[in-house]
Write a protein that holds these residues in place. Sequence first.
Motif, PDB file in Angstrom:
ATOM      1  N   TYR A  90       0.846  -1.200   0.000  1.00  0.00           N
ATOM      2  CA  TYR A  90       0.000   0.000   0.000  1.00  0.00           C
ATOM      3  C   TYR A  90       0.879   1.247   0.000  1.00  0.00           C
ATOM      4  O   TYR A  90       1.818   1.367   0.790  1.00  0.00           O
ATOM      5  CB  TYR A  90      -0.853   0.053   1.263  1.00  0.00           C
ATOM      6  N   GLU A  91       0.550   2.181  -0.898  1.00  0.00           N
ATOM      7  CA  GLU A  91       1.189   3.502  -0.841  1.00  0.00           C
ATOM      8  C   GLU A  91       0.085   4.547  -0.776  1.00  0.00           C
ATOM      9  O   GLU A  91      -1.068   4.272  -1.143  1.00  0.00           O
ATOM     10  CB  GLU A  91       2.071   3.755  -2.067  1.00  0.00           C
ATOM     11  N   CYS A  92       0.427   5.735  -0.302  1.00  0.00           N
ATOM     12  CA  CYS A  92      -0.603   6.773  -0.223  1.00  0.00           C
ATOM     13  C   CYS A  92       0.004   8.142  -0.498  1.00  0.00           C
ATOM     14  O   CYS A  92       1.216   8.332  -0.431  1.00  0.00           O
ATOM     15  CB  CYS A  92      -1.275   6.775   1.145  1.00  0.00           C
ATOM     16  N   TYR A  93      -0.874   9.061  -0.853  1.00  0.00           N
ATOM     17  CA  TYR A  93      -0.530  10.485  -0.964  1.00  0.00           C
ATOM     18  C   TYR A  93      -0.985  11.041   0.372  1.00  0.00           C
ATOM     19  O   TYR A  93      -2.127  11.434   0.537  1.00  0.00           O
ATOM     20  CB  TYR A  93      -1.305  11.068  -2.140  1.00  0.00           C
TER      21      TYR A  93
ATOM     22  N   ALA B 283      -5.325  -4.034   7.165  1.00  0.00           N
ATOM     23  CA  ALA B 283      -5.025  -2.926   6.260  1.00  0.00           C
ATOM     24  C   ALA B 283      -5.800  -1.665   6.627  1.00  0.00           C
ATOM     25  O   ALA B 283      -5.323  -0.556   6.409  1.00  0.00           O
ATOM     26  CB  ALA B 283      -5.356  -3.330   4.820  1.00  0.00           C
TER      27      ALA B 283
ATOM     28  N   LYS C  98     -12.973   3.945   0.302  1.00  0.00           N
ATOM     29  CA  LYS C  98     -12.491   3.175  -0.839  1.00  0.00           C
ATOM     30  C   LYS C  98     -12.683   3.913  -2.169  1.00  0.00           C
ATOM     31  O   LYS C  98     -12.019   3.613  -3.151  1.00  0.00           O
ATOM     32  CB  LYS C  98     -13.190   1.803  -0.904  1.00  0.00           C
TER      33      LYS C  98
ATOM     34  N   PRO D  27      -6.908   8.877  -1.489  1.00  0.00           N
ATOM     35  CA  PRO D  27      -5.809   8.483  -2.378  1.00  0.00           C
ATOM     36  C   PRO D  27      -4.800   7.532  -1.722  1.00  0.00           C
ATOM     37  O   PRO D  27      -3.758   7.938  -1.236  1.00  0.00           O
ATOM     38  CB  PRO D  27      -5.171   9.807  -2.796  1.00  0.00           C
ATOM     39  N   ILE D  28      -5.195   6.261  -1.732  1.00  0.00           N
ATOM     40  CA  ILE D  28      -4.354   5.155  -1.266  1.00  0.00           C
ATOM     41  C   ILE D  28      -4.428   4.102  -2.362  1.00  0.00           C
ATOM     42  O   ILE D  28      -5.497   3.898  -2.956  1.00  0.00           O
ATOM     43  CB  ILE D  28      -4.874   4.592   0.068  1.00  0.00           C
ATOM     44  N   TRP D  29      -3.284   3.470  -2.648  1.00  0.00           N
ATOM     45  CA  TRP D  29      -3.251   2.478  -3.729  1.00  0.00           C
ATOM     46  C   TRP D  29      -2.612   1.195  -3.226  1.00  0.00           C
ATOM     47  O   TRP D  29      -1.635   1.226  -2.483  1.00  0.00           O
ATOM     48  CB  TRP D  29      -2.418   3.006  -4.901  1.00  0.00           C
ATOM     49  N   LYS D  30      -3.183   0.068  -3.693  1.00  0.00           N
ATOM     50  CA  LYS D  30      -2.576  -1.219  -3.355  1.00  0.00           C
ATOM     51  C   LYS D  30      -2.040  -1.866  -4.623  1.00  0.00           C
ATOM     52  O   LYS D  30      -2.590  -1.734  -5.710  1.00  0.00           O
ATOM     53  CB  LYS D  30      -3.580  -2.124  -2.656  1.00  0.00           C
ATOM     54  N   LYS D  31      -0.938  -2.574  -4.436  1.00  0.00           N
ATOM     55  CA  LYS D  31      -0.359  -3.367  -5.503  1.00  0.00           C
ATOM     56  C   LYS D  31      -0.416  -4.805  -5.014  1.00  0.00           C
ATOM     57  O   LYS D  31      -0.049  -5.086  -3.876  1.00  0.00           O
ATOM     58  CB  LYS D  31       1.086  -2.915  -5.711  1.00  0.00           C
TER      59      LYS D  31
END
Lengths: 77, 133
Positions: B49-52, B91, B116, B120-124
């Motif tokens: 997980y990354e986020c702005y 998470a 959701k 602005p959070i993204w999962k890979k």
Amino acid sequence: MGILLFGVAKDIIGVALLEKPAQVRDVASLKAWLYEAYPGLRQLKSMMIAVNRTYAADSQVINEQDEVAVIPPVSGG
Amino acid sequence: MEILIDIKDTITVQEALDFIQSPACGGEVIFAGTVRNHTKQRPVLKLFYECYEAMAISEMQKIATQVQERWDIQKLVMLHAVGDKYPGDIAVVIAVAAAHRGIAFDACEYIIDTLKETVPIWKKEFFADGEIA
């Protein structure tokens, strides 16, 4: 100020920060320039632009000191 | 309404529970989102997980404001983890406390659904077969 990239937009473009070209004056022209310079972005389901940490409409003007970010589809949770 | 919003490497249900404890509340609802070991029947090794962060916090605060305008919620917690997360890891945690359970369920569902969509959070996803998506 540069343009911040996150998630898959960062992967497609290959860097986390882009220089903003001088001709980019608003959100619409930023999107047009990004799609032109990085055609891979067209595969995204959506691409939002945030100006000063808020989702911005196409008509929003971008000033030099603004914090601008490309927001691909979010996937938190 | 008292609010706890945080984004960090490791989050726990306990810290959310501790925050929402209140003798004035009779309904506490907690949602924990954990990492699944599969997506559409494909084994998943881990998520990243990354986020702005600055904008994510701001969007979470907007959700809290919407909740406050809509329901009489006494306490609200929104926690999101970032970095590598493995099956079973937590998470996201949402917790709300209200006088009665009905609005607590409604508010909790609204918060996770909206988070959701807007934060602005993204999962890979790292699959066992080597693919990253």
